[in-house]
Design an enzyme around this catalytic site. Sequence first.
Site, PDB file in Angstrom:
ATOM      1  N   SER A 148       3.013  -2.710 -12.049  1.00 42.38           N
ATOM      2  CA  SER A 148       1.756  -2.512 -12.774  1.00 42.38           C
ATOM      3  C   SER A 148       0.949  -3.796 -12.984  1.00 42.38           C
ATOM      4  O   SER A 148       0.310  -3.979 -14.023  1.00 42.38           O
ATOM      5  CB  SER A 148       2.006  -1.805 -14.114  1.00 42.38           C
ATOM      6  OG  SER A 148       2.593  -0.537 -13.887  1.00 42.38           O
ATOM      7  N   GLU A 188      10.930  -6.770  -9.569  1.00 44.93           N
ATOM      8  CA  GLU A 188      10.146  -5.599  -9.961  1.00 44.93           C
ATOM      9  C   GLU A 188      10.998  -4.698 -10.844  1.00 44.93           C
ATOM     10  O   GLU A 188      11.815  -3.915 -10.341  1.00 44.93           O
ATOM     11  CB  GLU A 188       9.719  -4.804  -8.719  1.00 44.93           C
ATOM     12  CG  GLU A 188       8.849  -5.579  -7.757  1.00 44.93           C
ATOM     13  CD  GLU A 188       8.068  -4.637  -6.859  1.00 44.93           C
ATOM     14  OE1 GLU A 188       6.840  -4.633  -6.956  1.00 44.93           O
ATOM     15  OE2 GLU A 188       8.686  -3.895  -6.081  1.00 44.93           O
ATOM     16  N   HIS A 213      12.774  -2.639  -1.508  1.00 45.14           N
ATOM     17  CA  HIS A 213      11.940  -2.097  -2.579  1.00 45.14           C
ATOM     18  C   HIS A 213      12.737  -1.012  -3.311  1.00 45.14           C
ATOM     19  O   HIS A 213      13.513  -0.282  -2.689  1.00 45.14           O
ATOM     20  CB  HIS A 213      10.642  -1.524  -1.991  1.00 45.14           C
ATOM     21  CG  HIS A 213       9.655  -1.172  -3.060  1.00 45.14           C
ATOM     22  ND1 HIS A 213       9.765  -0.027  -3.806  1.00 45.14           N
ATOM     23  CD2 HIS A 213       8.567  -1.832  -3.548  1.00 45.14           C
ATOM     24  CE1 HIS A 213       8.775   0.002  -4.691  1.00 45.14           C
ATOM     25  NE2 HIS A 213       8.041  -1.087  -4.556  1.00 45.14           N
ATOM     26  N   TRP A 255       0.805  -1.228   0.000  1.00 41.92           N
ATOM     27  CA  TRP A 255       0.000   0.000   0.000  1.00 41.92           C
ATOM     28  C   TRP A 255       0.834   1.273   0.000  1.00 41.92           C
ATOM     29  O   TRP A 255       0.287   2.371  -0.084  1.00 41.92           O
ATOM     30  CB  TRP A 255      -0.962  -0.012   1.210  1.00 41.92           C
ATOM     31  CG  TRP A 255      -2.143  -0.917   1.019  1.00 41.92           C
ATOM     32  CD1 TRP A 255      -2.472  -1.625  -0.097  1.00 41.92           C
ATOM     33  CD2 TRP A 255      -3.182  -1.190   1.974  1.00 41.92           C
ATOM     34  NE1 TRP A 255      -3.634  -2.327   0.097  1.00 41.92           N
ATOM     35  CE2 TRP A 255      -4.097  -2.079   1.369  1.00 41.92           C
ATOM     36  CE3 TRP A 255      -3.432  -0.781   3.287  1.00 41.92           C
ATOM     37  CZ2 TRP A 255      -5.240  -2.545   2.014  1.00 41.92           C
ATOM     38  CZ3 TRP A 255      -4.561  -1.259   3.939  1.00 41.92           C
ATOM     39  CH2 TRP A 255      -5.450  -2.125   3.302  1.00 41.92           C
ATOM     40  N   GLY A 259       4.422   1.469 -11.049  1.00 46.14           N
ATOM     41  CA  GLY A 259       3.567   2.657 -11.004  1.00 46.14           C
ATOM     42  C   GLY A 259       3.469   3.387 -12.336  1.00 46.14           C
ATOM     43  O   GLY A 259       2.971   4.508 -12.405  1.00 46.14           O
ATOM     44  N   GLY A 283       1.136  -2.717  -6.144  1.00 47.44           N
ATOM     45  CA  GLY A 283       0.920  -1.415  -5.517  1.00 47.44           C
ATOM     46  C   GLY A 283      -0.478  -0.907  -5.819  1.00 47.44           C
ATOM     47  O   GLY A 283      -1.461  -1.255  -5.160  1.00 47.44           O
ATOM     48  N   GLY A 284      -0.594  -0.070  -6.862  1.00 46.55           N
ATOM     49  CA  GLY A 284      -1.845   0.615  -7.207  1.00 46.55           C
ATOM     50  C   GLY A 284      -3.094  -0.251  -7.163  1.00 46.55           C
ATOM     51  O   GLY A 284      -4.099   0.126  -6.547  1.00 46.55           O
TER      52      GLY A 284
HETATM   53  P1  PGA Z   1       2.572  -0.923  -8.844  1.00 43.86           P
HETATM   54  O1  PGA Z   1       3.660  -1.036  -7.654  1.00 43.86           O
HETATM   55  O2  PGA Z   1       1.768  -2.175  -8.830  1.00 43.86           O
HETATM   56  O3  PGA Z   1       1.752   0.298  -8.497  1.00 43.86           O
HETATM   57  O4  PGA Z   1       3.340  -0.768 -10.113  1.00 43.86           O
HETATM   58  C1  PGA Z   1       4.315  -2.251  -7.412  1.00 43.86           C
HETATM   59  C2  PGA Z   1       5.322  -2.077  -6.309  1.00 43.86           C
HETATM   60  O5  PGA Z   1       6.001  -1.048  -6.274  1.00 43.86           O
HETATM   61  O6  PGA Z   1       5.470  -2.962  -5.434  1.00 43.86           O
END
Ligand code: PGA
Length: 240
Positions: free
Chosen positions: A205, A160, A91, A10, A166, A226-227
């Site tokens: 994403s 990632e 991260h 989050w 993002g 994330g999102g």
């Molecule tokens: P995202 O973020 O799904 O918004 O791209 C993933 C993350 O940073 O863990």
Amino acid sequence: MRKTHIVGNWKMNQSTEEIKSFFNELANESLTSEAWIAPQALHLGLVKELATDKFKVGTQNSAYEDNGAFTGEISPKSIKDMGLHFTIIGHSERRSIFGETHEVLNKKAKKALDNDLTVIFCIGETLEEREAGKVEEVLSEQISKGLKDVASDKVILAYEPVWAIGTGVTASPEQAQDTHAFIRKFLAKETNLNADKTVILYGGSVKPSNVKELLACEDIDGGLVGGASLKAETYKGLFI
Ligand code: PGA
């Protein structure tokens, strides 16, 4: 053999009201995979209280010492003491914005594991590094330095690509699978981890519309999201 994990990161988001409706809306959903959530530290108590047994709760960061003069840090000993399950370490936002080095991340991972927490260790290349053909070199260095002298069945890797976080741009399933396969081989050859059993998540994403094709890949064992993890509706859509 490896369970599918959907981990919501989050980041620095969500109000107490949004958190309450998130868990309300998911109250009657049976989530088919491991369902994990990492809220911001201030909300851990609330999330722990609202999250039923079908969720596991963890943190987005964890310090490399248990106690002491570390203003603003999160103690791994306290994470364990609160009954939380895991922590995310390394991260790309911690690496790039907060300048966390391989050595610092290695200390953090070891301390979290000493406290019996599961560690989600993040790795990933920038667009520049990918375009320069350095993906394998970058990931190898992040793994060998960040997980130096780590032998535990409580380590999860999260690949990632920084350019996909993002941005709405996702690695194609082929790109992601190729990289995950490389990571698994590297784990087998160069680390003390059990490569076949290690869960490797893809992040960047991930959303309901692309999760299926990503999870269909042999070496992709789940998503760090994330999102799309912020709203109950889209979080739910990640479970296929
Ligand atoms: P995202 O973020 O799904 O918004 O791209 C993933 C993350 O940073 O863990």
